[in-house]
Design an enzyme around this catalytic site. Structure first.
Site, PDB file in Angstrom:
ATOM      1  N   MET A  74      50.862  35.754  48.286  1.00 51.91           N
ATOM      2  CA  MET A  74      52.050  36.038  47.492  1.00 51.91           C
ATOM      3  C   MET A  74      51.822  37.186  46.514  1.00 51.91           C
ATOM      4  SD  MET A  74      51.978  32.849  44.871  1.00 51.91           S
ATOM      5  CE  MET A  74      50.598  32.556  43.759  1.00 51.91           C
ATOM      6  N   LYS A  75      50.563  37.597  46.312  1.00 48.84           N
ATOM      7  CA  LYS A  75      50.286  38.682  45.381  1.00 48.84           C
ATOM      8  C   LYS A  75      50.844  40.017  45.868  1.00 48.84           C
ATOM      9  CE  LYS A  75      48.024  36.276  42.277  1.00 48.84           C
ATOM     10  NZ  LYS A  75      48.562  36.076  40.902  1.00 48.84           N
ATOM     11  N   ASP A  76      51.182  40.122  47.150  1.00 43.44           N
ATOM     12  CA  ASP A  76      51.834  41.341  47.636  1.00 43.44           C
ATOM     13  C   ASP A  76      53.167  41.550  46.917  1.00 43.44           C
ATOM     14  OD1 ASP A  76      49.729  41.652  49.341  1.00 43.44           O
ATOM     15  OD2 ASP A  76      50.855  41.329  51.188  1.00 43.44           O
TER      16      ASP A  76
END
Length: 354
Positions: A74-76
């Protein structure tokens, strides 16, 4: 609940005790608040929401697979959202260097986004950061600076090193641990996307907390749409997110679950929107992640394993619940730890909980 298309569930053959029949629903894909013409970055977001393939003998469980993002986490979203916001308000322009401190998935995400958008980037990491995560940084051509494992107030600490490099090179320090754009990205993106996929039909969201940005942004959005939705943050057992949330005495931060927990409260934790925080010990987090893979065919990391464990508790206690777990990343980042029997045995964790 759907994953952007239609989803029909039918009764079991016996007609008793099986999955409840639900009407098929179709939801439209929500346009990203951070549009891009780049074909790689365009793959960020719009991750599937699936029914978790395990009977809970209680409420319904769903899993949002953030592992479908390009670097597998989810860090994208965080990386693309923050960089786009910085570009929009003029704080990031051509020729600037982007700097960030990260021992986890954010490093790879920043490296990918800056690679595709044409910025140089420097990532500082502490010694012992996993080879997989360092591999993303090197593969995408970012500069990497490995720092010793020292106390946070030591000038050699990886966060202080990032701050210093940004000052020396007139760069932009992302600073995910303090930057209010962290939860804001999830308020503007992940929360609305989840709401659309679930068609508003959910009672609980269970989300691991590290910086707290994902849980906080989602919680704020859902609170504004449906105040009775409960957002449960998940903390490591020996961590101080829960102690900060409940105002109890803090202790030593010590966990082997990557990306879960913190030593103290961060500005990116919007506690006023989170309903409760539950703690999960390392053993249960790791074993649940292994069970998710072995029994359900779902490969997730230890923090998501912790969240699934909490969600199963909620489902057991609330037969009417519709619970969404935020699966932060993929288990393929942890083949040398969570999914390695020797590593588990060495630390005294069971290797099978079935």
């Amino acid at each position: 609940m759907t994953d952007g298309g239609s989803d029909t569930h039918v009764d079991d053959a016996a007609g008793d005790g099986g999955r409840v029949k639900r009407e098929a629903r179709v939801t439209e894909t929500r346009e990203s608040p951070y549009p891009t013409d780049d074909p790689v970055l365009a793959r960020i977001g719009d991750t599937p929401l699936i029914e978790y393939p395990e009977s809970t003998d209680g409420g319904d469980l769903f899993l949002k697979l953030e592992s479908d993002n390009p670097t597998g986490s989810m860090k994208d979203r965080l990386a693309l959202g923050i960089v786009r916001e910085l570009e929009t308000d003029g704080r990031l322009t051509d020729g600037d260097v982007v700097v960030e401190a990260s021992s986890g998935n954010t490093a790879g995400a920043i490296s990918l986004v800056t690679n595709r958008l044409g910025y140089d980037s420097v990532l500082t990491v502490p010694a012992g950061t996993s080879p997989q995560k360092i591999g993303y940084v090197r593969s995408f051509g970012s500069e990497i600076v490995e720092c010793p494992n020292v106390d946070a107030d030591d000038k050699r600490h990886y966060r202080k090193t990032a701050e210093r490099i940004a000052a020396e090179r007139d760069g932009i320090w992302i600073d995910q641990y303090s930057n209010q754009l962290n939860p804001t990205v999830h308020y503007e993106w992940t929360g609305p996307e989840l709401w659309d996929q679930a068609a508003g039909d959910l009672t609980h969201v269970v989300c691991p907390m590290g910086t707290g940005g994902t849980a906080s942004g989602i919680a704020k959005f859902l609170t504004e749409r449906k105040p009775d939705v409960r957002v449960i943050g998940v903390d490591a057992e020996e961590s101080n997110i829960s102690t900060a949330f409940y105002g109890t005495e803090s202790g030593v931060y010590d966990t082997e679950v990557e990306g879960l927990g913190k030593g103290h409260e961060l500005p990116t934790m919007w506690f006023e929107y989170v309903d409760e925080v539950r703690s999960v010990d390392d053993e249960r987090a790791f074993v649940q992640a292994r069970r998710a893979a072995a029994e359900c065919g779902v490969l997730v990391g230890g923090s998501s394993g912790a969240a699934i464990a909490v969600a199963r508790d909620v489902a057991r206690d609330r037969p009417d619940a519709k619970i969404v777990v935020i699966g932060c990343d993929s288990g393929d980042q942890y083949f040398d730890t969570v999914f390695d029997d020797a590593w588990m045995r060495e630390r005294g964790y069971p290797t099978d909980d079935r």
